[in-house]
Design an enzyme around this catalytic site. Sequence first.
Site, PDB file in Angstrom:
ATOM      1  N   GLY A   1       0.851  -1.194   0.000  1.00  0.00           N
ATOM      2  CA  GLY A   1       0.000   0.000   0.000  1.00  0.00           C
ATOM      3  C   GLY A   1       0.884   1.240   0.000  1.00  0.00           C
ATOM      4  O   GLY A   1       0.573   2.257   0.616  1.00  0.00           O
TER       5      GLY A   1
ATOM      6  N   ARG B   1      -1.540  -0.257  -7.680  1.00  0.00           N
ATOM      7  CA  ARG B   1      -1.378   0.711  -8.779  1.00  0.00           C
ATOM      8  C   ARG B   1      -0.086   1.476  -8.572  1.00  0.00           C
ATOM      9  O   ARG B   1       0.461   1.483  -7.470  1.00  0.00           O
ATOM     10  CB  ARG B   1      -2.549   1.693  -8.794  1.00  0.00           C
ATOM     11  CG  ARG B   1      -2.591   2.461  -7.496  1.00  0.00           C
ATOM     12  CD  ARG B   1      -3.825   3.322  -7.340  1.00  0.00           C
ATOM     13  NE  ARG B   1      -3.933   3.705  -5.929  1.00  0.00           N
ATOM     14  CZ  ARG B   1      -3.388   4.801  -5.393  1.00  0.00           C
ATOM     15  NH1 ARG B   1      -2.726   5.666  -6.147  1.00  0.00           N
ATOM     16  NH2 ARG B   1      -3.510   5.064  -4.117  1.00  0.00           N
TER      17      ARG B   1
ATOM     18  N   ASP C   1      -1.377  -7.291  -5.269  1.00  0.00           N
ATOM     19  CA  ASP C   1      -2.662  -7.253  -4.585  1.00  0.00           C
ATOM     20  C   ASP C   1      -2.415  -7.807  -3.187  1.00  0.00           C
ATOM     21  O   ASP C   1      -1.987  -8.961  -3.042  1.00  0.00           O
ATOM     22  CB  ASP C   1      -3.661  -8.119  -5.359  1.00  0.00           C
ATOM     23  CG  ASP C   1      -5.026  -8.162  -4.693  1.00  0.00           C
ATOM     24  OD1 ASP C   1      -5.150  -7.755  -3.512  1.00  0.00           O
ATOM     25  OD2 ASP C   1      -5.979  -8.618  -5.354  1.00  0.00           O
TER      26      ASP C   1
ATOM     27  N   TYR D   1     -15.204  -0.813   8.419  1.00  0.00           N
ATOM     28  CA  TYR D   1     -13.794  -0.493   8.617  1.00  0.00           C
ATOM     29  C   TYR D   1     -13.405  -0.683  10.085  1.00  0.00           C
ATOM     30  O   TYR D   1     -12.403  -1.330  10.399  1.00  0.00           O
ATOM     31  CB  TYR D   1     -13.560   0.948   8.167  1.00  0.00           C
ATOM     32  CG  TYR D   1     -12.179   1.497   8.422  1.00  0.00           C
ATOM     33  CD1 TYR D   1     -11.074   0.982   7.759  1.00  0.00           C
ATOM     34  CD2 TYR D   1     -11.986   2.566   9.303  1.00  0.00           C
ATOM     35  CE1 TYR D   1      -9.812   1.508   7.982  1.00  0.00           C
ATOM     36  CE2 TYR D   1     -10.735   3.098   9.519  1.00  0.00           C
ATOM     37  CZ  TYR D   1      -9.649   2.571   8.854  1.00  0.00           C
ATOM     38  OH  TYR D   1      -8.408   3.099   9.077  1.00  0.00           O
TER      39      TYR D   1
ATOM     40  N   LYS E   1     -10.830  -3.377  11.770  1.00  0.00           N
ATOM     41  CA  LYS E   1      -9.651  -2.969  12.545  1.00  0.00           C
ATOM     42  C   LYS E   1      -9.682  -3.582  13.948  1.00  0.00           C
ATOM     43  O   LYS E   1      -8.660  -4.025  14.458  1.00  0.00           O
ATOM     44  CB  LYS E   1      -9.548  -1.438  12.619  1.00  0.00           C
ATOM     45  CG  LYS E   1      -9.131  -0.777  11.301  1.00  0.00           C
ATOM     46  CD  LYS E   1      -7.729  -1.184  10.885  1.00  0.00           C
ATOM     47  CE  LYS E   1      -7.263  -0.542   9.586  1.00  0.00           C
ATOM     48  NZ  LYS E   1      -5.970  -1.045   9.117  1.00  0.00           N
TER      49      LYS E   1
HETATM   50  N1  SER Z   1      -8.901   8.418   8.750  1.00  0.00           N
HETATM   51  C1  SER Z   1      -9.660   7.199   8.829  1.00  0.00           C
HETATM   52  C2  SER Z   1     -11.010   7.367   8.266  1.00  0.00           C
HETATM   53  O1  SER Z   1     -11.528   8.450   8.339  1.00  0.00           O
HETATM   54  C3  SER Z   1      -9.767   6.763  10.247  1.00  0.00           C
HETATM   55  O2  SER Z   1      -8.787   5.840  10.516  1.00  0.00           O
HETATM   56  O3  SER Z   1     -11.566   6.415   7.809  1.00  0.00           O
END
Ligand code: SER
Length: 312
Positions: free
Chosen positions: A9, A37, A53, A143, A147
Amino acid sequence: MPTKILVIGACGQIGTELTMRLREIHGNDHVIAGDIREGNEMLMKSGPFEIMDAMDADKVENICLHYEVEEVYLMAAMLSATGEKFPDKAWKLNMNSLFNVLDLAKEGKINKIFWPSSIAVFGPTTPKTNTPQHTIMEPSTVYGISKQTGERWCEYYHEKYGVDVRSIRYPGLISWQTLPGGGTTDYAIDIFHQALENNSYTSFLSENTALPMMYMEDALRATLEIMDAPADQVKVRSSYNLSGMSFTPAELANQIKKHLPDFSINYEPDSRQQIADSWPSSIEDTAAREDWKWTARYDLEKVVVEMLEHLK
Ligand code: SER
């Protein structure tokens, strides 16, 4: 002996600057940039680059073996706002990529991992101000769930298999070199670009939404410091709270006005408001301070000066 490092990344907001910093420290040829990319010219020209990937276990392993990689920084992820649009994709990318590197370390093919977590691990039931290291965590975004789950697995791999994985819960990161993508805290970068271009900004978060934030310079230093710390000082093997500063869109706008007196802001909160509302407004980071001597150097005033200067 310089360390051989792979940044997965490497072309993203953090990855770009982190790769360049690691290349300064370890030598260009020792830091391999990997991404799905190509990135900016500086990154592409300064050292080895591999299209990869992060979900492709064979590819990640082959690159590690080919370059004799010792440390991996896994910066590939789908962030909070984009993750809500593509929940399935976000989960797969964020989890599979982590297992790929954790398993390489478990099998002794790499020695050390950096994997970022986020303030998104917290949720609506978490104490909002000065959120402690150990507290209620019921994240409500894909997300955040990825995490938090990732944190549990990092600790598990450390405890069960002795994997040396280190992690920080990044706040919203403010930087000028590479644009962020798909986060809820991105407004705090957009605002500078729009201020300089149009002297005005429409914020997608409401006026009084306070969020934990940090300048990239501090975040990079924290990342390098936790990776440099002796293993026994890194006592938290899920992820460390990290505090930089905390401000609202209105406070940021007022600070910008000191330099651009005609700047104006208005507010049109969208779906990202709900995400922001579920996150802490400030973070308590005693554990990082005590364990590996962390301390932030940038406050809002300083960040605004630097951002305007660099983006002008
Ligand atoms: N900056 C991130 C977001 O806004 C938070 O870890 O998704």
